[in-house]
Design a protein around this motif. Structure first.
Motif, PDB file in Angstrom:
ATOM      1  N   ARG A  51      49.365  35.977  34.534  1.00  0.00           N
ATOM      2  CA  ARG A  51      50.593  36.469  33.910  1.00  0.00           C
ATOM      3  C   ARG A  51      51.259  35.392  33.064  1.00  0.00           C
ATOM      4  O   ARG A  51      51.820  35.679  32.009  1.00  0.00           O
ATOM      5  CB  ARG A  51      51.556  36.961  34.993  1.00  0.00           C
ATOM      6  CG  ARG A  51      51.121  38.259  35.636  1.00  0.00           C
ATOM      7  CD  ARG A  51      51.863  38.501  36.933  1.00  0.00           C
ATOM      8  NE  ARG A  51      51.432  39.753  37.544  1.00  0.00           N
ATOM      9  CZ  ARG A  51      51.605  40.052  38.817  1.00  0.00           C
ATOM     10  NH1 ARG A  51      52.195  39.186  39.623  1.00  0.00           N
ATOM     11  NH2 ARG A  51      51.191  41.204  39.294  1.00  0.00           N
ATOM     12  N   PRO A 113      51.585  46.685  35.215  1.00  0.00           N
ATOM     13  CA  PRO A 113      51.515  45.967  36.495  1.00  0.00           C
ATOM     14  C   PRO A 113      50.318  45.045  36.560  1.00  0.00           C
ATOM     15  O   PRO A 113      49.362  45.289  37.277  1.00  0.00           O
ATOM     16  CB  PRO A 113      51.398  47.110  37.511  1.00  0.00           C
ATOM     17  CG  PRO A 113      50.699  48.199  36.763  1.00  0.00           C
ATOM     18  CD  PRO A 113      51.187  48.093  35.332  1.00  0.00           C
ATOM     19  N   TRP A 114      50.351  43.980  35.779  1.00  0.00           N
ATOM     20  CA  TRP A 114      49.229  43.049  35.743  1.00  0.00           C
ATOM     21  C   TRP A 114      49.062  42.374  37.079  1.00  0.00           C
ATOM     22  O   TRP A 114      50.005  41.991  37.729  1.00  0.00           O
ATOM     23  CB  TRP A 114      49.471  41.996  34.678  1.00  0.00           C
ATOM     24  CG  TRP A 114      49.166  42.502  33.323  1.00  0.00           C
ATOM     25  CD1 TRP A 114      49.417  43.740  32.822  1.00  0.00           C
ATOM     26  CD2 TRP A 114      48.550  41.779  32.275  1.00  0.00           C
ATOM     27  NE1 TRP A 114      48.996  43.832  31.542  1.00  0.00           N
ATOM     28  CE2 TRP A 114      48.467  42.655  31.174  1.00  0.00           C
ATOM     29  CE3 TRP A 114      48.067  40.481  32.161  1.00  0.00           C
ATOM     30  CZ2 TRP A 114      47.899  42.252  29.973  1.00  0.00           C
ATOM     31  CZ3 TRP A 114      47.515  40.087  30.966  1.00  0.00           C
ATOM     32  CH2 TRP A 114      47.429  40.973  29.887  1.00  0.00           C
ATOM     33  N   GLY A 116      48.114  43.541  39.792  1.00  0.00           N
ATOM     34  CA  GLY A 116      48.542  44.300  40.942  1.00  0.00           C
ATOM     35  C   GLY A 116      47.413  44.781  41.816  1.00  0.00           C
ATOM     36  O   GLY A 116      47.650  45.309  42.891  1.00  0.00           O
ATOM     37  N   ILE A 162      58.660  36.297  35.048  1.00  0.00           N
ATOM     38  CA  ILE A 162      57.505  36.773  35.808  1.00  0.00           C
ATOM     39  C   ILE A 162      57.833  36.866  37.294  1.00  0.00           C
ATOM     40  O   ILE A 162      57.530  37.861  37.960  1.00  0.00           O
ATOM     41  CB  ILE A 162      56.299  35.841  35.580  1.00  0.00           C
ATOM     42  CG1 ILE A 162      55.776  35.981  34.152  1.00  0.00           C
ATOM     43  CG2 ILE A 162      55.177  36.150  36.576  1.00  0.00           C
ATOM     44  CD1 ILE A 162      54.765  34.918  33.765  1.00  0.00           C
ATOM     45  N   LYS A 165      60.373  39.799  37.780  1.00  0.00           N
ATOM     46  CA  LYS A 165      59.897  41.155  37.497  1.00  0.00           C
ATOM     47  C   LYS A 165      58.689  41.542  38.336  1.00  0.00           C
ATOM     48  O   LYS A 165      58.657  42.615  38.933  1.00  0.00           O
ATOM     49  CB  LYS A 165      59.555  41.295  36.011  1.00  0.00           C
ATOM     50  CG  LYS A 165      59.035  42.678  35.645  1.00  0.00           C
ATOM     51  CD  LYS A 165      58.836  42.830  34.161  1.00  0.00           C
ATOM     52  CE  LYS A 165      58.272  44.209  33.825  1.00  0.00           C
ATOM     53  NZ  LYS A 165      59.158  45.301  34.256  1.00  0.00           N
ATOM     54  N   TYR A 166      57.674  40.677  38.380  1.00  0.00           N
ATOM     55  CA  TYR A 166      56.420  41.032  39.034  1.00  0.00           C
ATOM     56  C   TYR A 166      56.400  40.661  40.515  1.00  0.00           C
ATOM     57  O   TYR A 166      55.945  41.434  41.346  1.00  0.00           O
ATOM     58  CB  TYR A 166      55.245  40.370  38.320  1.00  0.00           C
ATOM     59  CG  TYR A 166      55.032  40.897  36.928  1.00  0.00           C
ATOM     60  CD1 TYR A 166      54.434  42.131  36.713  1.00  0.00           C
ATOM     61  CD2 TYR A 166      55.447  40.169  35.821  1.00  0.00           C
ATOM     62  CE1 TYR A 166      54.246  42.622  35.434  1.00  0.00           C
ATOM     63  CE2 TYR A 166      55.262  40.646  34.538  1.00  0.00           C
ATOM     64  CZ  TYR A 166      54.660  41.875  34.350  1.00  0.00           C
ATOM     65  OH  TYR A 166      54.486  42.352  33.076  1.00  0.00           O
ATOM     66  N   GLU A 167      56.856  39.457  40.828  1.00  0.00           N
ATOM     67  CA  GLU A 167      56.860  39.030  42.225  1.00  0.00           C
ATOM     68  C   GLU A 167      58.075  39.563  42.973  1.00  0.00           C
ATOM     69  O   GLU A 167      58.104  39.540  44.203  1.00  0.00           O
ATOM     70  CB  GLU A 167      56.837  37.501  42.302  1.00  0.00           C
ATOM     71  CG  GLU A 167      55.629  36.859  41.648  1.00  0.00           C
ATOM     72  CD  GLU A 167      54.324  37.279  42.290  1.00  0.00           C
ATOM     73  OE1 GLU A 167      54.309  37.496  43.523  1.00  0.00           O
ATOM     74  OE2 GLU A 167      53.313  37.395  41.562  1.00  0.00           O
TER      75      GLU A 167
END
Length: 209
Positions: A51, A113-114, A116, A162, A165-167
């Motif tokens: 990411r 959703p990279w 994921g 990152i 948003k993602y974690e």
């Protein structure tokens, strides 16, 4: 014999943080504990590297270097924070330093959703639904615009975004990872989103015309 009240106590890991427990066990010679760390955290590390850094070659080497850092620091390790905080700080420092040296441009989407999947891999949106040729061209255009926008963000802004948003980490933990304050991280994430909107505005206006 009564315990010495001035004796230094060995730090212990929180019960809900197995990574710290494994790292402490590894520190004291349990090599199998290191295997558990690699098995449990390597998908997360690979996804985070992707990411931040993109899909260029060299991701595997960088992930390997993260775990080599654990080997080198095990004698000094103390569970002063959650293990993920300690680990992600290593990831960020390596990613930022490597990108500064090689000036790699990341290839990631803001909303897809990279990383994921169970293997921690990160695929571009165009690869997920197997669209037809015309759809694929349009999606490639979107991905290209997003790549350029993400690449323009300063390293710390990008990682803050990152992680938020993602974690889905709380701002307090992101602040600990990036050696900043919670207030500064909130501002940083807000600026990152605004920067992306500003840089993508011409592309989005063209798409809606």
């Amino acid at each position: 014999m009564p315990a010495d009240p001035h004796a230094t106590r060995e730090p212990t890991a929180p019960a809900d943080d197995p990574g710290s427990s494994w790292m402490l066990a590894y520190k004291h010679g349990d090599e199998r504990a290191f295997d558990r760390l690699v098995e449990h955290y390597s998908p997360q590390v690979f996804a985070l590297v992707t990411r931040f850094w993109g899909t260029e070659r060299g991701r595997e080497d960088l992930v390997q270097e993260v775990f080599l850092r654990l080997v080198r620091t095990r004698a000094r390790y103390e569970p002063t924070a959650r293990f993920s905080t300690f680990l992600y700080r290593i990831v960020f420092n390596l990613c930022a330093n490597q990108r500064e040296r090689e000036r790699l441009r990341p290839a990631l989407s803001i909303d897809a959703p990279w990383g994921g999947g169970p293997d921690g891999d990160a695929r571009e949106p165009a690869e997920l639904d197997a669209p037809g040729p015309s759809d694929r061209i349009e999606r490639d255009d979107v991905v290209g615009a997003v790549r350029a926008a993400i690449a323009s963000l300063p390293a710390t802004q990008r990682m803050a975004l990152i992680l938020a948003k993602y974690e889905e980490l709380p701002y307090a933990e992101i602040a600990a990872i990036l050696n900043s304050s919670e207030k500064a991280i909130k501002s940083m994430v807000h600026r990152a989103r605004e920067n992306l909107r500003e840089r993508l505005a011409p592309f989005l206006a063209e798409e809606s015309a």
